[in-house]
Motif scaffolding. Structure first.
Motif, PDB file in Angstrom:
ATOM      1  N   ARG A   3       0.863  -1.182   0.000  1.00 47.77           N
ATOM      2  CA  ARG A   3       0.000   0.000   0.000  1.00 47.77           C
ATOM      3  C   ARG A   3       0.896   1.228   0.000  1.00 47.77           C
ATOM      4  O   ARG A   3       1.913   1.262   0.703  1.00 47.77           O
ATOM      5  N   ILE A   4       0.528   2.225  -0.791  1.00 48.89           N
ATOM      6  CA  ILE A   4       1.263   3.494  -0.827  1.00 48.89           C
ATOM      7  C   ILE A   4       0.239   4.593  -0.617  1.00 48.89           C
ATOM      8  O   ILE A   4      -0.668   4.767  -1.430  1.00 48.89           O
ATOM      9  N   GLU A   5       0.388   5.325   0.480  1.00 46.94           N
ATOM     10  CA  GLU A   5      -0.623   6.306   0.883  1.00 46.94           C
ATOM     11  C   GLU A   5      -0.008   7.688   1.048  1.00 46.94           C
ATOM     12  O   GLU A   5       1.007   7.855   1.727  1.00 46.94           O
ATOM     13  N   ASP A   6      -0.674   8.664   0.429  1.00 49.72           N
ATOM     14  CA  ASP A   6      -0.262  10.058   0.549  1.00 49.72           C
ATOM     15  C   ASP A   6      -1.419  10.923   1.010  1.00 49.72           C
ATOM     16  O   ASP A   6      -2.594  10.589   0.795  1.00 49.72           O
ATOM     17  N   ASP A   7      -1.076  12.045   1.641  1.00 48.83           N
ATOM     18  CA  ASP A   7      -2.057  13.028   2.101  1.00 48.83           C
ATOM     19  C   ASP A   7      -2.104  14.175   1.100  1.00 48.83           C
ATOM     20  O   ASP A   7      -1.074  14.795   0.811  1.00 48.83           O
ATOM     21  N   ILE A   8      -3.296  14.460   0.581  1.00 47.53           N
ATOM     22  CA  ILE A   8      -3.468  15.370  -0.544  1.00 47.53           C
ATOM     23  C   ILE A   8      -4.380  16.527  -0.162  1.00 47.53           C
ATOM     24  O   ILE A   8      -5.381  16.329   0.545  1.00 47.53           O
ATOM     25  N   VAL A   9      -4.061  17.722  -0.629  1.00 49.66           N
ATOM     26  CA  VAL A   9      -4.973  18.853  -0.524  1.00 49.66           C
ATOM     27  C   VAL A   9      -5.188  19.415  -1.926  1.00 49.66           C
ATOM     28  O   VAL A   9      -4.243  19.554  -2.710  1.00 49.66           O
ATOM     29  N   ILE A  10      -6.444  19.698  -2.267  1.00 53.12           N
ATOM     30  CA  ILE A  10      -6.752  20.281  -3.572  1.00 53.12           C
ATOM     31  C   ILE A  10      -6.478  21.781  -3.519  1.00 53.12           C
ATOM     32  O   ILE A  10      -6.933  22.483  -2.608  1.00 53.12           O
ATOM     33  N   THR A  11      -5.722  22.263  -4.482  1.00 47.26           N
ATOM     34  CA  THR A  11      -5.398  23.684  -4.600  1.00 47.26           C
ATOM     35  C   THR A  11      -6.119  24.271  -5.804  1.00 47.26           C
ATOM     36  O   THR A  11      -6.719  23.549  -6.603  1.00 47.26           O
ATOM     37  N   GLU A  12      -6.055  25.570  -5.952  1.00 43.83           N
ATOM     38  CA  GLU A  12      -6.732  26.216  -7.076  1.00 43.83           C
ATOM     39  C   GLU A  12      -6.189  25.732  -8.413  1.00 43.83           C
ATOM     40  O   GLU A  12      -6.916  25.642  -9.408  1.00 43.83           O
ATOM     41  N   ARG A  13      -4.912  25.402  -8.458  1.00 44.48           N
ATOM     42  CA  ARG A  13      -4.293  24.981  -9.717  1.00 44.48           C
ATOM     43  C   ARG A  13      -4.174  23.467  -9.882  1.00 44.48           C
ATOM     44  O   ARG A  13      -3.765  22.999 -10.929  1.00 44.48           O
ATOM     45  N   GLY A  14      -4.518  22.723  -8.841  1.00 47.57           N
ATOM     46  CA  GLY A  14      -4.395  21.274  -8.945  1.00 47.57           C
ATOM     47  C   GLY A  14      -4.403  20.645  -7.574  1.00 47.57           C
ATOM     48  O   GLY A  14      -5.447  20.506  -6.948  1.00 47.57           O
ATOM     49  N   HIS A  15      -3.232  20.271  -7.087  1.00 48.97           N
ATOM     50  CA  HIS A  15      -3.160  19.663  -5.768  1.00 48.97           C
ATOM     51  C   HIS A  15      -1.749  19.797  -5.204  1.00 48.97           C
ATOM     52  O   HIS A  15      -0.799  20.093  -5.922  1.00 48.97           O
ATOM     53  N   GLU A  16      -1.653  19.550  -3.905  1.00 48.16           N
ATOM     54  CA  GLU A  16      -0.373  19.455  -3.216  1.00 48.16           C
ATOM     55  C   GLU A  16      -0.371  18.158  -2.435  1.00 48.16           C
ATOM     56  O   GLU A  16      -1.361  17.814  -1.782  1.00 48.16           O
ATOM     57  N   SER A  17       0.727  17.427  -2.511  1.00 49.35           N
ATOM     58  CA  SER A  17       0.889  16.252  -1.662  1.00 49.35           C
ATOM     59  C   SER A  17       1.614  16.687  -0.396  1.00 49.35           C
ATOM     60  O   SER A  17       2.750  17.172  -0.460  1.00 49.35           O
ATOM     61  N   LEU A  18       0.954  16.545   0.729  1.00 47.86           N
ATOM     62  CA  LEU A  18       1.560  16.932   1.995  1.00 47.86           C
ATOM     63  C   LEU A  18       2.647  15.955   2.420  1.00 47.86           C
ATOM     64  O   LEU A  18       3.484  16.284   3.250  1.00 47.86           O
ATOM     65  N   SER A  19       2.609  14.755   1.867  1.00 51.13           N
ATOM     66  CA  SER A  19       3.630  13.736   2.135  1.00 51.13           C
ATOM     67  C   SER A  19       4.489  13.567   0.892  1.00 51.13           C
ATOM     68  O   SER A  19       3.973  13.570  -0.223  1.00 51.13           O
TER      69      SER A  19
END
Length: 381
Positions: free
Chosen positions: A351-367
């Motif tokens: 399993r590969i898990e990342d924490d994601i936030v949606i931004t105005e231009r796309g997304h950011e991976s917090l991890s």
């Protein structure tokens, strides 16, 4: 004294709640000590044998029913109105407090929202005795709308929680070698989370599962020693200002068999495909299918046994849920995990898990720890 800026945030959230209750024809919201309660009030209580609830009725002070011993917590509240009904240790006084509070609010024959995963039978029974013909309905969608889109302050806390978690894992990996048990690794990781700055109440006790145990997505760390040729799944998180991180990485202990290497590559590709899909306006189902289709096309669809992700914030699992049947339109500020996996029974899982936030231009991976299947040395030297 609680920061005035924080208090104004709570008042703003309460106004949003009032509007949503009126929009949905719900007369009030009843909360017991779930994460939604401090989200709306800044007050922290814990679940115990004594009932505690807050009643949110539009355009009316918040009504709290609490044990006497919790009353000092209100000394910091100075920017929103509230009324407190206190009871003593004798259980007969508990029922009286509920009756008095609901009578004060005129709650007979009203529609009241609850958190379906939060309210216990303890509180339910007292509510039923206090208000005749009350109609309890799920307020899950209202709460999701309140909490799903995070403010910049919330995202900052989650970014820090992800960074703390990653530092903790980096500081734990040197002890991982054949012969050490899953429990020992999980315990060391917990200590490292605290040393790196996590709040003591981590989102969950780390999942550390090696060899055949790694084929169980929610395995509990056991006394099984790690062995050469194992896949090792580590799923862990930190908490900052109440906000969670939740990350998973998978490692190879020395040389693993070729098919286990292959599923590592497939899951890596699935994680990447899902992340590349994330932007405002896509459906939750689009993100899930981006990962799921990679795994299906590789011939492992039946071994991907869970959704691609879940919301993340004050709870480790909250809305939005990244499933292939969820038509939810994703919006800027939503935070969630992407965690595809393949689990081969009695052999191993990835399993590969990342924490994601949606931004105005796309997304950011917090991890941002490396996602590829990493081979750990057989010795710590």
């Amino acid at each position: 004294m609680t920061d005035p800026k924080a208090l104004s945030t709570y008042l703003t959230r309460q106004h949003r709640l009032n509007a949503l209750l009126l929009k949905n024809n719900i007369d009030a919201l009843v909360l017991n000590p779930t994460p939604t309660l401090p989200f709306l009030t800044g007050l922290h209580f814990h679940l115990m044998e004594r009932p505690i609830i807050a009643i949110f009725k539009p355009d009316y002070p918040i009504v709290f029913i609490i044990p006497q011993l919790e009353s000092q917590k209100f000394a910091v509240v100075d920017d929103y109105p509230y009324i407190v009904f206190k009871y003593q240790e004798k259980p007969i006084t508990w029922e009286i407090a509920f009756i008095d509070a609901f009578k004060h609010l005129g709650m007979n024959s009203k529609t009241v929202g609850i958190e379906p995963t939060g309210l216990r039978f303890l509180e339910y029974e007292f509510i039923g005795k206090a208000a005749k013909d009350i109609r309890l309905v799920s307020a899950a969608e209202i709460i999701a709308e309140l909490r799903s889109i995070k403010s910049e302050d919330e995202i900052v806390a989650m970014r820090k929680a992800a960074n703390i978690a990653q530092i903790a894992l980096i500081n734990t990996l040197p002890i991982v070698k054949p012969g050490i048990t899953e429990k020992t690794i999980a315990s060391e990781l917990t200590v490292q989370l605290l040393r790196a700055g996590s709040e003591p109440q981590v989102p969950f006790f780390p999942i550390v599962s090696g060899g055949p145990n790694s084929a169980n997505p929610h395995a509990v760390p056991s006394d099984r020693p790690i062995q050469e040729g194992d896949l090792l799944v580590i799923d862990w998180g930190a908490r900052v200002n109440g906000y969670c991180s939740d990350i998973t990485r998978t490692f190879a202990i020395g040389q693993v068999e070729e098919e286990l290497k292959r599923i590592g590559k497939v899951v890596f590709q699935a994680n990447q495909a899902a992340r590349e899909t994330v932007k405002p306006g896509v459906l939750a189902s689009d993100i899930d299918l981006a990962a799921r289709n990679v795994i299906r096309d590789a011939g492992y669809g039946q071994f991907f046994t869970h959704r691609t992700g879940h919301g993340l914030g004050l709870e480790g699992h909250e809305a939005p849920f990244i499933r292939d049947d969820n038509p939810l339109i994703m919006e800027t500020g939503m935070t969630f995990t992407i965690e595809p996996g393949i689990y081969l029974p009695n052999r191993g899982g990835v399993r590969i898990e990342d924490d994601i936030v949606i931004t105005e231009r796309g997304h950011e991976s917090l991890s941002d720890l490396p996602r590829e299947l990493r081979t750990l040395p057989l010795s710590s030297e």
